[in-house]
Motif scaffolding. Structure first.
Motif, PDB file in Angstrom:
ATOM      1  N   TYR A  80      21.414  80.966  77.095  1.00  0.00           N
ATOM      2  CA  TYR A  80      22.147  79.747  77.645  1.00  0.00           C
ATOM      3  C   TYR A  80      23.729  80.103  77.167  1.00  0.00           C
ATOM      4  O   TYR A  80      23.801  81.028  76.081  1.00  0.00           O
ATOM      5  N   GLY A  81      24.768  79.668  77.895  1.00  0.00           N
ATOM      6  CA  GLY A  81      26.123  80.124  77.396  1.00  0.00           C
ATOM      7  C   GLY A  81      26.393  79.911  76.346  1.00  0.00           C
ATOM      8  O   GLY A  81      27.033  80.765  75.428  1.00  0.00           O
ATOM      9  N   TYR A  82      25.968  78.681  75.400  1.00  0.00           N
ATOM     10  CA  TYR A  82      26.323  78.160  74.161  1.00  0.00           C
ATOM     11  C   TYR A  82      25.673  79.565  73.011  1.00  0.00           C
ATOM     12  O   TYR A  82      26.193  79.822  72.261  1.00  0.00           O
ATOM     13  N   ALA A  83      24.550  79.760  73.337  1.00  0.00           N
ATOM     14  CA  ALA A  83      23.704  80.710  72.638  1.00  0.00           C
ATOM     15  C   ALA A  83      24.495  82.068  72.688  1.00  0.00           C
ATOM     16  O   ALA A  83      24.619  83.063  71.841  1.00  0.00           O
ATOM     17  N   ILE A  84      25.106  82.434  73.961  1.00  0.00           N
ATOM     18  CA  ILE A  84      25.688  83.518  74.139  1.00  0.00           C
ATOM     19  C   ILE A  84      26.921  83.851  73.269  1.00  0.00           C
ATOM     20  O   ILE A  84      27.251  84.631  72.546  1.00  0.00           O
ATOM     21  N   GLU A  85      27.734  82.630  73.452  1.00  0.00           N
ATOM     22  CA  GLU A  85      28.853  82.467  72.733  1.00  0.00           C
ATOM     23  C   GLU A  85      28.755  82.577  71.119  1.00  0.00           C
ATOM     24  O   GLU A  85      29.285  83.416  70.388  1.00  0.00           O
ATOM     25  N   LYS A  86      27.928  81.918  70.501  1.00  0.00           N
ATOM     26  CA  LYS A  86      27.313  81.778  69.295  1.00  0.00           C
ATOM     27  C   LYS A  86      27.126  83.460  68.678  1.00  0.00           C
ATOM     28  O   LYS A  86      27.648  83.656  67.664  1.00  0.00           O
ATOM     29  N   GLU A  87      26.285  83.770  69.249  1.00  0.00           N
ATOM     30  CA  GLU A  87      25.708  85.169  69.162  1.00  0.00           C
ATOM     31  C   GLU A  87      26.998  86.206  69.077  1.00  0.00           C
ATOM     32  O   GLU A  87      27.154  87.034  68.122  1.00  0.00           O
ATOM     33  N   ILE A  88      27.810  86.119  70.041  1.00  0.00           N
ATOM     34  CA  ILE A  88      29.025  87.113  70.306  1.00  0.00           C
ATOM     35  C   ILE A  88      30.163  86.900  69.112  1.00  0.00           C
ATOM     36  O   ILE A  88      30.508  87.893  68.330  1.00  0.00           O
ATOM     37  N   ASN A  89      30.237  85.561  68.754  1.00  0.00           N
ATOM     38  CA  ASN A  89      31.049  85.235  67.791  1.00  0.00           C
ATOM     39  C   ASN A  89      30.747  85.909  66.420  1.00  0.00           C
ATOM     40  O   ASN A  89      31.425  86.199  65.470  1.00  0.00           O
ATOM     41  N   SER A  90      29.190  85.662  66.221  1.00  0.00           N
ATOM     42  CA  SER A  90      28.909  86.406  65.062  1.00  0.00           C
ATOM     43  C   SER A  90      28.819  87.664  64.887  1.00  0.00           C
ATOM     44  O   SER A  90      29.136  88.331  63.647  1.00  0.00           O
ATOM     45  N   MET A  91      28.548  88.297  66.023  1.00  0.00           N
ATOM     46  CA  MET A  91      28.519  89.803  65.891  1.00  0.00           C
ATOM     47  C   MET A  91      30.045  90.377  65.730  1.00  0.00           C
ATOM     48  O   MET A  91      30.226  91.418  65.000  1.00  0.00           O
ATOM     49  N   ILE A  92      30.974  89.811  66.308  1.00  0.00           N
ATOM     50  CA  ILE A  92      32.453  90.313  66.343  1.00  0.00           C
ATOM     51  C   ILE A  92      33.218  89.615  64.979  1.00  0.00           C
ATOM     52  O   ILE A  92      34.104  89.881  64.475  1.00  0.00           O
ATOM     53  N   ASN A  93      32.518  88.868  64.359  1.00  0.00           N
ATOM     54  CA  ASN A  93      32.790  88.099  62.907  1.00  0.00           C
ATOM     55  C   ASN A  93      34.313  87.339  63.252  1.00  0.00           C
ATOM     56  O   ASN A  93      35.008  87.453  62.381  1.00  0.00           O
ATOM     57  N   THR A  94      34.496  86.942  64.461  1.00  0.00           N
ATOM     58  CA  THR A  94      35.573  86.164  64.713  1.00  0.00           C
ATOM     59  C   THR A  94      35.385  85.153  65.811  1.00  0.00           C
ATOM     60  O   THR A  94      34.810  85.460  66.984  1.00  0.00           O
ATOM     61  N   PRO A  95      35.746  83.854  65.874  1.00  0.00           N
ATOM     62  CA  PRO A  95      35.570  83.210  67.144  1.00  0.00           C
ATOM     63  C   PRO A  95      36.433  83.587  68.220  1.00  0.00           C
ATOM     64  O   PRO A  95      37.725  83.687  68.017  1.00  0.00           O
TER      65      PRO A  95
END
Length: 110
Positions: free
Chosen positions: A25-40
């Motif tokens: 889901y888009g929200y899961a993608i967003e959450k995972e990527i924000n976590s990976m790059i350590n910045t929203p």
């Protein structure tokens, strides 16, 4: 100063890599990527990128209704998206070497 210009070119590749592992889901993608790059990322960035990737036929989505009756899109990578990712492996290796060099040299600047 803004650092998202450095990130901008890689976020599409991150999205494609994540959904190549499993549809998301888009929200899961967003959450995972924000976590990976350590910045929203700025609000809506992921959805804009998803839309652009879809227009380029690198991803597709299916519509699902959740338990609350809300409609959500589940994104998955297409064969063209996989080719796009694989095409970028060599340039990413080159960029990786450059980034390692910069990370080691920039702190030495006085």
């Amino acid at each position: 100063m803004r650092n998202e210009l450095i990130l901008k070119g890689t976020i599409n590749l991150l999205i494609l890599t994540q959904i190549s592992k499993k549809p998301m889901y888009g929200y899961a993608i967003e959450k995972e990527i924000n976590s990976m790059i350590n910045t929203p990322l700025p609000t809506g960035t992921i959805y804009t990128l998803l839309h652009n990737l879809e227009n380029r036929n690198f991803i597709k989505f299916t519509v699902k209704k959740n338990n609350n009756g809300r409609i959500s899109k589940i994104y998955e990578i297409t064969p063209d998206g996989k080719k796009f990712l694989k095409f970028h492996l060599e340039p990413l290796n080159t960029v990786s070497m450059i980034i390692k060099y910069l990370i080691s040299e920039i702190p030495k600047i006085t």
